[in-house]
Design a protein around this motif. Structure first.
Motif, mmCIF file in Angstrom:
data_model
loop_
_atom_site.group_PDB
_atom_site.id
_atom_site.type_symbol
_atom_site.label_atom_id
_atom_site.label_comp_id
_atom_site.label_asym_id
_atom_site.label_seq_id
_atom_site.Cartn_x
_atom_site.Cartn_y
_atom_site.Cartn_z
ATOM 1 N N VAL A 10 15.691 62.630 75.358
ATOM 2 C CA VAL A 10 16.802 61.735 75.719
ATOM 3 C C VAL A 10 16.340 60.295 75.556
ATOM 4 O O VAL A 10 15.235 59.938 75.991
ATOM 5 N N GLU A 11 17.158 59.477 74.929
ATOM 6 C CA GLU A 11 16.792 58.084 74.703
ATOM 7 C C GLU A 11 16.666 57.330 76.016
ATOM 8 O O GLU A 11 17.391 57.595 76.977
ATOM 9 N N LYS A 12 15.759 56.377 76.043
ATOM 10 C CA LYS A 12 15.476 55.604 77.251
ATOM 11 C C LYS A 12 16.706 54.855 77.738
ATOM 12 O O LYS A 12 16.973 54.782 78.934
ATOM 13 N N ASN A 13 17.488 54.280 76.795
ATOM 14 C CA ASN A 13 18.689 53.521 77.175
ATOM 15 C C ASN A 13 19.716 54.404 77.878
ATOM 16 O O ASN A 13 20.409 53.960 78.794
ATOM 17 N N VAL A 14 19.800 55.659 77.439
ATOM 18 C CA VAL A 14 20.738 56.593 78.058
ATOM 19 C C VAL A 14 20.316 56.893 79.492
ATOM 20 O O VAL A 14 21.148 56.936 80.407
ATOM 21 N N ILE A 15 19.005 57.060 79.690
ATOM 22 C CA ILE A 15 18.495 57.335 81.030
ATOM 23 C C ILE A 15 18.747 56.155 81.962
ATOM 24 O O ILE A 15 19.177 56.328 83.115
ATOM 25 N N ILE A 16 18.514 54.936 81.462
ATOM 26 C CA ILE A 16 18.730 53.732 82.281
ATOM 27 C C ILE A 16 20.198 53.587 82.656
ATOM 28 O O ILE A 16 20.543 53.310 83.805
ATOM 29 N N LEU A 17 21.082 53.788 81.665
ATOM 30 C CA LEU A 17 22.521 53.657 81.919
ATOM 31 C C LEU A 17 22.998 54.714 82.907
ATOM 32 O O LEU A 17 23.747 54.412 83.856
ATOM 33 N N ALA A 18 22.550 55.946 82.726
ATOM 34 C CA ALA A 18 22.954 57.027 83.624
ATOM 35 C C ALA A 18 22.446 56.771 85.046
ATOM 36 O O ALA A 18 23.164 57.014 86.025
ATOM 37 N N ALA A 26 21.828 53.822 86.410
ATOM 38 C CA ALA A 26 22.598 52.708 86.982
ATOM 39 C C ALA A 26 23.954 53.188 87.476
ATOM 40 O O ALA A 26 24.399 52.831 88.579
ATOM 41 N N ILE A 27 24.622 54.008 86.670
ATOM 42 C CA ILE A 27 25.933 54.542 87.071
ATOM 43 C C ILE A 27 25.788 55.415 88.308
ATOM 44 O O ILE A 27 26.599 55.339 89.240
ATOM 45 N N TYR A 28 24.742 56.227 88.327
ATOM 46 C CA TYR A 28 24.506 57.104 89.475
ATOM 47 C C TYR A 28 24.309 56.298 90.756
ATOM 48 O O TYR A 28 24.891 56.619 91.805
ATOM 49 N N LEU A 29 23.506 55.243 90.698
ATOM 50 C CA LEU A 29 23.240 54.432 91.887
ATOM 51 C C LEU A 29 24.503 53.729 92.378
ATOM 52 O O LEU A 29 24.720 53.597 93.583
ATOM 53 N N VAL A 30 25.345 53.289 91.454
ATOM 54 C CA VAL A 30 26.616 52.660 91.841
ATOM 55 C C VAL A 30 27.505 53.674 92.558
ATOM 56 O O VAL A 30 28.113 53.376 93.596
ATOM 57 N N LEU A 31 27.580 54.880 92.015
ATOM 58 C CA LEU A 31 28.394 55.929 92.631
ATOM 59 C C LEU A 31 27.857 56.318 94.006
ATOM 60 O O LEU A 31 28.632 56.567 94.939
ATOM 61 N N VAL A 32 26.528 56.354 94.148
ATOM 62 C CA VAL A 32 25.920 56.654 95.439
ATOM 63 C C VAL A 32 26.284 55.578 96.459
ATOM 64 O O VAL A 32 26.609 55.876 97.619
#
Length: 220
Positions: A49-57, A59-65
Motif C-alpha cells: 500500500v502506498e505511503k500517501n494512502v496510509i497517511i490519508l486513511a 487522517a480520515i480515521y482520526l477525524v472520524l474518531v
C-alpha cells in the motif's frame, strides 16, 4: 441561591480516555480479523500500500474518531436543584440544564452485552451473532433519556457501569442519585439491568409526545 446550590455537586464524568481506549480496542480486533483474512486469501502475504494512502486513511480515521467521541460522550453534573449535561470537547461544546422539578422521568440504557443474541435459540448461531456484535458495537454503549415536556437523549460511552471494580462515580450511581431525589427512573430492560427494584420499565412510560425521541428500545 446559586452559591448554596454549588455546595452540593456531584460530577458523573464521561471519560474521553476510557472511551478512546475501548474504541481502539474494538477497532484493533476488527483490523486483526481483516488483516488475517487478507493474509490468508493473498497467499500468505500482504498487498503493498502506498505511503500517501496510509497517511490519508489515518487522517480520515482520526477525524472520524474525534467526531465519534464528541457525539457519544456527555458528562452529567448533579446539584441540589438541577441535572446539567455538558460536553467539553472542542466543536461539540454544550451545556444544558434541567431543573429537577421539571424532570418527569429518566430512562437508562441497560448493558446491551447482557442481552445480545438472547432471542436466538440455536447456540452456535447465538455465539456467532454475539461475537460479531462485540466486534462492531462498542462494549460501552449507553445513554440516558431525560423527559421534561419532550425527551432528550445523551450518550455517555466513557461513563462506566458497576463491574470489574471500576471507580466511581458510575452509571448506576447517577441512577441512584436521581432516584434518591424522588425522580421517576428506570431501565430499558428490567430483567438484565442492575439496581432494578420494580419501579418501572420503558413499557410503563407515559405515552410519548410527538416531539419525544423515537423508540425507547434502540439496537443494540
Amino acid at each position: 441561591m446559586r452559591g448554596e446550590e454549588l455546595k452540593h455537586i456531584t460530577r458523573f464524568d464521561s471519560s474521553l480516555i476510557r472511551a478512546l481506549v475501548n474504541l481502539f480496542t474494538s477497532h484493533a480486533q476488527i483490523a486483526f480479523v481483516l488483516v488475517s483474512a487478507t493474509y490468508l486469501i493473498n497467499g500468505f502475504s500482504l498487498p503493498s500500500v502506498e505511503k500517501n494512502v496510509i497517511i490519508l486513511a489515518s487522517a480520515i480515521y482520526l477525524v472520524l474518531v474525534y467526531i465519534y467521541l464528541g457525539v457519544t460522550n456527555h458528562t452529567f453534573v448533579f446539584t441540589d436543584q438541577t441535572l446539567e449535561v455538558e460536553n467539553r470537547l472542542l466543536f461539540f461544546r454544550m451545556r444544558q440544564s434541567f431543573p429537577l422539578r421539571q424532570i418527569k422521568q429518566v430512562l437508562f440504557r441497560h448493558d446491551w452485552t447482557e442481552t445480545a443474541g438472547k432471542e436466538i435459540k440455536i447456540g452456535i448461531f447465538r455465539t456467532a451473532v454475539r461475537w460479531t456484535m462485540h466486534l462492531f458495537f462498542p462494549f460501552d454503549y449507553k445513554w440516558i433519556e431525560i423527559t421534561t415536556t419532550r425527551s432528550f437523549r445523551f450518550y455517555c460511552f466513557g461513563l462506566d457501569y458497576d463491574y470489574f471494580d471500576n471507580e466511581g462515580p458510575l452509571f448506576e450511581d447517577l441512577f441512584k442519585a436521581l432516584k434518591s431525589r424522588g425522580i421517576r427512573v428506570g431501565w430499558t430492560n428490567k430483567k438484565y439491568s442492575p439496581y432494578y427494584d420494580g419501579l418501572w420499565t420503558s413499557t410503563e412510560l407515559k405515552a410519548p409526545d410527538k416531539n419525544q425521541s423515537p423508540k425507547y428500545f434502540s439496537k443494540p
